[in-house]
Design a protein around this motif. Structure first.
Motif, short mmCIF file in Angstrom:
data_model
loop_
_atom_site.label_atom_id
_atom_site.label_comp_id
_atom_site.label_asym_id
_atom_site.label_seq_id
_atom_site.Cartn_x
_atom_site.Cartn_y
_atom_site.Cartn_z
N ALA A 160 -0.84 0.29 7.56
CA ALA A 160 0.23 1.24 7.94
C ALA A 160 0.83 0.60 9.21
CB ALA A 160 -0.47 2.69 8.07
N LYS A 161 0.19 0.12 10.12
CA LYS A 161 0.87 -0.23 11.29
C LYS A 161 1.94 -1.51 10.97
CE LYS A 161 -1.32 1.47 15.28
NZ LYS A 161 -0.29 2.54 15.67
N LYS A 162 1.34 -2.43 10.18
CA LYS A 162 2.36 -3.45 9.94
C LYS A 162 3.39 -3.04 8.94
CE LYS A 162 -1.13 -7.23 10.14
NZ LYS A 162 -2.15 -8.12 9.30
N GLU A 194 4.65 -0.06 9.09
CA GLU A 194 5.90 0.54 9.92
C GLU A 194 6.63 -0.50 10.28
OE1 GLU A 194 6.43 3.75 13.53
OE2 GLU A 194 4.42 2.70 13.22
N LYS A 195 6.29 -1.79 10.71
CA LYS A 195 7.13 -2.72 11.08
C LYS A 195 7.96 -3.27 9.93
CE LYS A 195 4.38 -4.43 14.94
NZ LYS A 195 3.21 -5.31 15.44
N VAL A 196 7.45 -3.59 8.69
CA VAL A 196 8.03 -3.82 7.42
C VAL A 196 9.16 -2.80 7.26
CG1 VAL A 196 8.10 -4.36 4.99
CG2 VAL A 196 6.41 -5.22 6.60
N PHE A 197 8.77 -1.54 7.53
CA PHE A 197 9.68 -0.33 6.72
C PHE A 197 10.94 -0.60 7.93
CE2 PHE A 197 11.38 3.77 6.81
CZ PHE A 197 11.46 4.11 5.44
N LYS A 198 11.13 -1.33 8.77
CA LYS A 198 12.24 -1.24 9.39
C LYS A 198 13.45 -1.94 8.83
CE LYS A 198 10.24 -1.80 14.26
NZ LYS A 198 10.21 -2.73 15.35
N LYS A 199 13.27 -2.61 7.52
CA LYS A 199 14.10 -3.08 6.65
C LYS A 199 14.82 -2.03 5.90
CE LYS A 199 11.94 -7.31 5.87
NZ LYS A 199 11.28 -8.63 4.84
N SER A 209 1.65 -8.35 0.23
CA SER A 209 1.06 -7.85 1.43
C SER A 209 2.22 -6.82 2.17
CB SER A 209 0.81 -9.23 2.54
OG SER A 209 1.99 -9.61 2.79
N GLN A 210 3.37 -7.20 1.99
CA GLN A 210 4.32 -6.37 2.80
C GLN A 210 4.55 -5.15 1.77
OE1 GLN A 210 8.07 -8.79 3.03
NE2 GLN A 210 7.63 -9.32 5.04
N VAL A 237 3.80 -1.37 3.59
CA VAL A 237 4.53 -0.23 3.37
C VAL A 237 4.00 0.89 2.62
CG1 VAL A 237 6.86 0.46 2.72
CG2 VAL A 237 6.70 -1.90 3.80
N ILE A 238 3.37 0.72 1.76
CA ILE A 238 2.88 1.71 0.89
C ILE A 238 1.78 2.41 1.70
CG2 ILE A 238 1.50 2.41 -0.83
CD1 ILE A 238 2.99 0.37 -2.58
#
Length: 126
Positions: free
Chosen positions: A28-30, A32-37, A113-114, A118-119
């Motif tokens: 989830a932490k990673k 959240e970073k991907v979700f910036k897109k 993985s992304q 995100v999920i």
């Protein structure tokens, strides 16, 4: 001799399935970073406003095309989809291929993985 081989094979299968399930869970932490897109079009705050896309708070487990106050495409409104890990994964990979007629213009997340991350992040938004 045969029973020990069967036991070993069975154990290997169980361990493989457990490992793939753990990998599918994502980080989830990673995420959240991907979700910036995604933030150019979506908000994730509880009760947050819609942007070009709907607010995604609580999206996991929700029927597609039902967020109040957002004008969905006909395809999304008529889709018989409930957002879970499998449907989100398929949609996020290539939205326009998964649901022809969607208004979502994002090309998709190619990396497994992304998408999984995100999920996992979206699953925390309850």
């Amino acid at each position: 001799m045969k029973s020990s081989m069967l036991l070993a094979c069975g154990t290997a299968i169980v361990m493989t399935l457990a490992a793939s399930t753990a990998m599918a869970a994502g980080d989830a932490k990673k995420g959240e970073k991907v979700f910036k897109k995604c933030k150019a079009c979506h908000t994730v705050d509880e009760g947050g406003k819609n942007k070009i896309g709907p607010n995604l708070f609580g999206v996991v487990g929700k029927k597609a095309g039902t967020h109040d106050g957002f004008k969905y495409s006909k395809a999304m409104k008529e889709a018989d989809i409930t957002w879970d890990a499998a449907t989100l994964d398929a949609f996020l990979k290539k939205p326009k291929k998964y649901l022809k007629g969607t208004k979502m213009s994002f090309a998709g997340l190619k990396k497994d993985s992304q998408r999984q991350n995100v999920i996992a992040y979206l699953e925390t938004l309850k």
